[in-house]
Design an enzyme around this catalytic site. Structure first.
Site, mmCIF file in Angstrom:
data_model
loop_
_atom_site.group_PDB
_atom_site.id
_atom_site.type_symbol
_atom_site.label_atom_id
_atom_site.label_comp_id
_atom_site.label_asym_id
_atom_site.label_seq_id
_atom_site.Cartn_x
_atom_site.Cartn_y
_atom_site.Cartn_z
ATOM 1 N N VAL A 262 38.037 40.734 14.484
ATOM 2 C CA VAL A 262 36.939 40.469 13.615
ATOM 3 C C VAL A 262 36.123 41.837 13.521
ATOM 4 C CG1 VAL A 262 34.754 39.264 12.899
ATOM 5 C CG2 VAL A 262 37.079 38.009 13.366
ATOM 6 N N HIS A 529 32.716 39.336 35.955
ATOM 7 C CA HIS A 529 31.734 38.310 35.739
ATOM 8 C C HIS A 529 30.930 38.876 34.777
ATOM 9 C CE1 HIS A 529 33.363 36.243 39.640
ATOM 10 N NE2 HIS A 529 34.163 36.249 38.891
ATOM 11 N N HIS A 573 32.070 32.274 40.322
ATOM 12 C CA HIS A 573 33.122 32.861 39.561
ATOM 13 C C HIS A 573 32.704 32.093 38.166
ATOM 14 C CE1 HIS A 573 34.684 33.150 43.404
ATOM 15 N NE2 HIS A 573 35.561 34.148 42.843
#
Ligand code: FAD
Ligand code: NAG
Ligand code: NAG
Ligand code: NAG
Ligand code: NAG
Ligand code: NAG
Ligand code: NAG
Length: 595
Positions: A262, A529, A573
Site C-alpha cells: 500500500v 522492539h 518482548h
C-alpha cells in the site's frame, strides 16, 4: 542443507495446512469493495483479519507487501530464526548513524512476509509487567488498557501446549496464567542445555533479586524463570500459521493479497468530516508497476508496524505539516507526533570464554548440525525445535548503585524490572559450549527517536533514528546491568567453568566506567522492539496520533493497530502485547459497527 534433507522436507512439509484465499494476483480478487481493508498482514493484521471475518457478512481484504509464509523452511524451524534477518523476508532497514554510539548504523529488522515480524522473530513470549499496562490506562484515560482488562486478551490469543520432546514441564510455569483455548501456541523449549544446571544453582546461591520466578508471564516478572516461546510441536507458531492457516483458510469473506504494498491511504471525503477510507496498492517484484485504488465501506486499518505505519501516514499527508511541505507532500491532517517517540530496548551480549577443555560447539560441528536437522525433520524435536535459550531473567537495578541519586526510577512500578537478561551456554546437555553468554537489555529506556521520510517514493526506506543513548540514563543503567551479570557468573555455581570475559569485553577492566561505556557504545544495538511512532494518547491530549480506541485523531474511517500505538515501551518482548492489542482492537471494531 543436504539433498536428502530437502527431499524429506518436501514430503513432510507438504502436509502443512494450505491457505486457499491467498493470492498475489490483484485481478483474481473477487471483490472491489470491502468492509475493511487491513494494510499489513503482520502480527496485528493477521489477528484482525481473522477476528473480523468471524462475522461472515463482513468482507475483509488483507494486503501484505511480502510473500506468503507457506513453505518458508527457515521460518518454520525455530532454530533457524537467525537466518531470516537480511533475507528475502526482512525489509532490510538500516538506521541512520547513531551519534551517541560512535556514529554506527544499526540493522533494524522487520518481517516482510505474511505474519510479519512474528514470522521472523526470536519466538520469545513475554507479557511484561502489569504496571506497564496500568500506566497505559492512566496515560490514555481508558481502563481497557490496564493489565486486568487486557489479560483476557492475552489469554484469548494464547494456546498453551506441551513441548515436542514430551518433557514434563510441571513446576516450570504457572497454569493459572495460561490458556489452552487461543490460537498462538506458547510452550517451553523442552530441550535441556548444560547451562540449565548452572543457572539453577546460581539462583539458589544468590536468591534476592535473582530468585526463581515461577512464571515470567504472571504480571510480576522479577527473578529468573523458564523461558516461554511461540512454538507448536517444535515448529514456529506465528500470526500467519495461527490466525490465517488451517480452518480459517476456507473463509470465503477473507481475501489475502500478498506481494502488494500500500503506497498511500487516501482521503475519501473532506466535509463535514475528513475521511480516509481509500488505499492505493502497488504490486511488488518483477514486471511493470501497477497501481490500484480500493475503498473500504467501513474502515481502513493500518497494521504496517512501527516503521512502515508512520511512513505510510506521512506519505498520505498525515503528520507534521512543516516536515511534509519540505518534501512536497500536501499536508492533509496536522498530527506532528507521527513518527516521533520511537522507543526500543538497547541490548548487548556479554560473553565469557570457558577455561575448561570438555566443551562442545554445535555452532561449528557439522556432524551435530546434520543430526539436529534429521531430528527436527523426523520428530520435530532436538535443538532446532526451540530457540537456544531456556531461562529469562528480569532484574531490578540495586537501590545502592548510586544511579538513583542521579535519576528518577523510570519503571512503571516496583514489580517492573530494569534489565532483561538471557543467560545461556551454547552447549548441549551435559557438555557446555565454549562460551557462556548473557544478553542484557534495558527494559526502561529513556531515549526516544524518530521515523521520518527520506523521499516521497514509497519504495524508499524510512529514515530510522533510534536516538539511542541520547538520554544519559540509558548507558548508565546498562553499565549497572553489566555489574549484575558479572555478579551472576561470579557465583560458585560457575566456578568450574573458569570464565574469562570474551567478545567486546575481552581485556576490558570492568571497574573502569569510561572503558565500559566505550564498549557499550560499540556493542549495543536495538532489540527489534520498535514502538511508539503512532502512539495513543488521551482524547484531549495535545500530542499523540491515535485516540484510546486506536482511531487516528481528527480523521474518520482510519485506525492504526500495531506496535506503533504503544505510548510507553513495555519491559518485555513486544509480540505478546501486539497480539493482545490486536485482539482488543478487534472487539472495539466489532463494538463500533454492530450497534
Ligand atoms: C528479528 C526480530 C526478532 C524479534 N524477536 C522477538 C521475540 O523473540 N519476541 C517478541 O515478543 N518480539 C520479538 N520481536 C518483535 C515482534 O516480533 C514485533 O514487535 C511484532 O511482531 C510487531 O508486530 P506488528 O503487527 O506491529 O508489525 P509486523 O508484525 O512487523 O507487521 C507489519 C506487516 O506490515 C507489512 N507492511 C509494511 N508496510 C506495508 C505496506 N505499505 N503495505 C502492505 N504491507 C506492509 C510488513 O511486511 C509486515 O508483514 C522481534 C522482531 C524482529 C524483527
Ligand atoms: C534483504 O537483503 C538480502 C541480502 O542482501 C536480500 O537477499 C533480500 O532480497 C533483501 N530483502 C528484500 C525484501 O529486498
Ligand atoms: C559523528 O559524525 C559527526 C558528523 O559527521 C562528526 O561531527 C562526529 O565527530 C562523529 N563522531 C564520532 C564519535 O565519530
Ligand atoms: C512523546 O511522549 C511523551 C510521553 O508520552 C509525551 O509527553 C510527548 O508529548 C510525546 N511527544 C510527541 C512529539 O508526541
Ligand atoms: C562433533 O560432534 C560429534 C557428535 O557429537 C562428535 O563425535 C565430534 O567429536 C565433534 N567434533 C568436534 C570437532 O568437536
Ligand atoms: C525419533 O523418535 C523416535 C521415537 O522416540 C526415536 O526412536 C528416533 O531415534 C527419533 N529419530 C531421530 C532422527 O531423532
Ligand atoms: C509432532 O510432530 C511429529 C513429527 O511430525 C509428529 O509425529 C507428532 O505426532 C506431532 N505431535 C503432535 C502433538 O502433534
Amino acid at each position: 542443507m543436504h539433498l536428502f534433507s530437502i527431499l524429506i522436507f518436501c514430503v513432510s512439509f507438504s502436509a502443512f495446512p494450505v491457505l486457499a484465499v491467498i493470492t498475489d494476483d490483484f485481478s483474481k480478487l473477487p471483490k472491489r469493495k470491502y468492509d475493511f481493508i487491513i494494510v499489513g498482514g503482520g502480527t496485528a493484521g493477521s489477528v484482525l483479519a481473522n477476528r473480523l471475518t468471524e462475522l461472515n457478512r463482513w468482507n475483509v481484504l488483507l494486503v501484505e507487501a511480502g510473500p506468503s509464509h507457506e513453505g518458508v523452511f527457515d521460518s518454520a524451524v525455530p532454530g533457524f530464526a537467525g537466518r531470516l534477518s537480511r533475507s528475502l523476508y526482512d525489509w532490510n532497514y538500516t538506521s541512520i548513524p547513531q551519534a551517541s554510539m560512535n556514529n554506527r548504523t544499526q540493522n533494524a529488522p522487520r518481517g516482510h512476509i505474511l505474519g510479519g515480524s512474528s514470522s521472523i522473530n526470536g519466538l520469545a513470549y513475554t507479557r511484561s509487567s502489569a504496571s506497564d499496562y496500568d500506566r497505559w490506562a492512566l496515560h490514555t484515560g481508558d481502563e481497557g488498557w490496564s493489565w486486568n482488562q487486557l489479560l483476557p486478551y492475552f489469554l484469548k490469543s494464547e494456546r498453551w501446549t506441551r513441548p515436542s520432546s514430551g518433557e514434563d514441564i510441571t513446576g516450570k510455569y504457572d497454569p493459572k496464567f495460561h490458556s489452552a483455548n487461543g490460537l498462538v501456541s506458547v510452550s517451553i523449549s523442552g530441550q535441556p542445555l548444560a547451562s540449565d544446571v548452572k543457572i539453577a544453582r546460581a539462583i539458589e546461591e544468590l536468591s534476592g533479586g535473582f530468585s526463581f520466578d515461577p512464571d515470567p508471564n504472571d504480571g510480576t516478572p522479577l527473578g529468573i524463570g523458564w523461558h516461554q516461546v511461540t512454538v507448536l510441536n517444535g515448529t514456529r507458531s506465528s500470526a500467519a500459521t495461527a490466525y490465517l492457516g488451517g480452518r480459517f483458510a476456507s473463509r470465503k469473506n477473507l481475501h489475502v493479497l500478498v506481494n502488494h504494498q500500500v503506497t498511500r491511504v487516501t482521503q475519501t471525503s473532506h466535509s463535514p468530516t475528513v475521511e480516509f477510507r481509500g488505499v492505493s496498492v502497488m504490486n511488488q517484484g518483477g514486471g511493470p508497476t501497477h497501481l490500484f485504488q480500493l475503498t473500504a465501506k467501513k474502515e481502513v486499518i493500518v497494521s504496517a508496524g512501527s516503521y512502515a505505519t508512520p511512513q505510510l501516514l506521512m506519505l498520505s499527508g498525515i503528520g507534521d505539516p512543516s516536515e511534509l511541505i519540505k518534501l512536497g507532500i500536501q499536508p492533509l491532517v496536522n498530527l506532528p507526533s507521527v513518527g516521533k517517540n520511537l522507543s526500543d530496548h538497547p541490548r548487548f551480549t556479554m560473553s565469557w570464554q570457558l577455561g575448561t577443555s570438555n566443551v562442545i560447539d554445535p555452532a561449528t560441528n557439522s556432524t551435530l548440525q546434520d543430526e539436529f536437522l534429521e531430528q527436527w525433520l523426523t520428530n520435530r524435536t532436538g535443538p532446532l525445535s526451540a530457540p537456544s535459550l531456556n531461562q529469562v531473567g528480569w532484574l531490578r537495578l540495586p537501590e545502592d548503585s548510586g544511579l538513583w541519586d542521579e535519576f528518577e526510577d523510570p519503571a512503571s512500578g516496583p514489580n517492573a524490572p530494569h534489565i532483561n537478561a538471557g543467560p545461556r551456554g551454547g552447549g548441549l546437555y551435559p557438555l557446555p559450549g565454549p562460551l557462556f553468554q548473557a544478553t542484557c537489555a534495558l527494559t526502561v529506556p529513556q531515549s526516544r527517536g524518530t521515523v521520518k521520510l527520506q523521499s516521497t517514493n514509497p519504495r524508499d526506506h524510512p529514515l530510522i533514528d533510534f536516538g539511542m543513548f541520547t538520554h544519559p540514563f540509558d548507558i548508565r543503567a546498562l553499565r549497572d546491568g553489566v555489574r549484575l551479570l558479572v555478579k551472576f557468573v561470579s557465583t560458585p555455581a560457575f566456578a568450574d567453568y573458569s570464565l574469562t570475559p570474551a567478545g567486546p569485553f575481552l581485556g576490558v577492566d570492568l571497574d573502569d566506567d569510561a572503558a565500559v561505556y566505550e564498549v557499550l557504545r560499540d556493542a549495543t544495538s536495538n532489540n527489534a522492539h520498535p514502538v511508539g511512532t503512532a502512539a495513543m494518547s488521551a482524547r484531549a491530549a495535545s500530542y499523540g496520533v491515535v485516540d484510546p480506541d486506536l482511531k487516528v485523531k481528527r480523521v474518520k474511517g482510519l485506525r492504526v493497530v500495531d506496535a506503533s500505538i504503544m505510548p510507553y515501551i513495555p519491559v518485555g518482548h513486544t509480540q505478546a502485547p501486539v497480539y493482545a492489542i490486536a485482539e482488543r482492537a478487534a472487539d472495539m471494531i466489532k463494538g463500533a459497527w454492530l450497534t
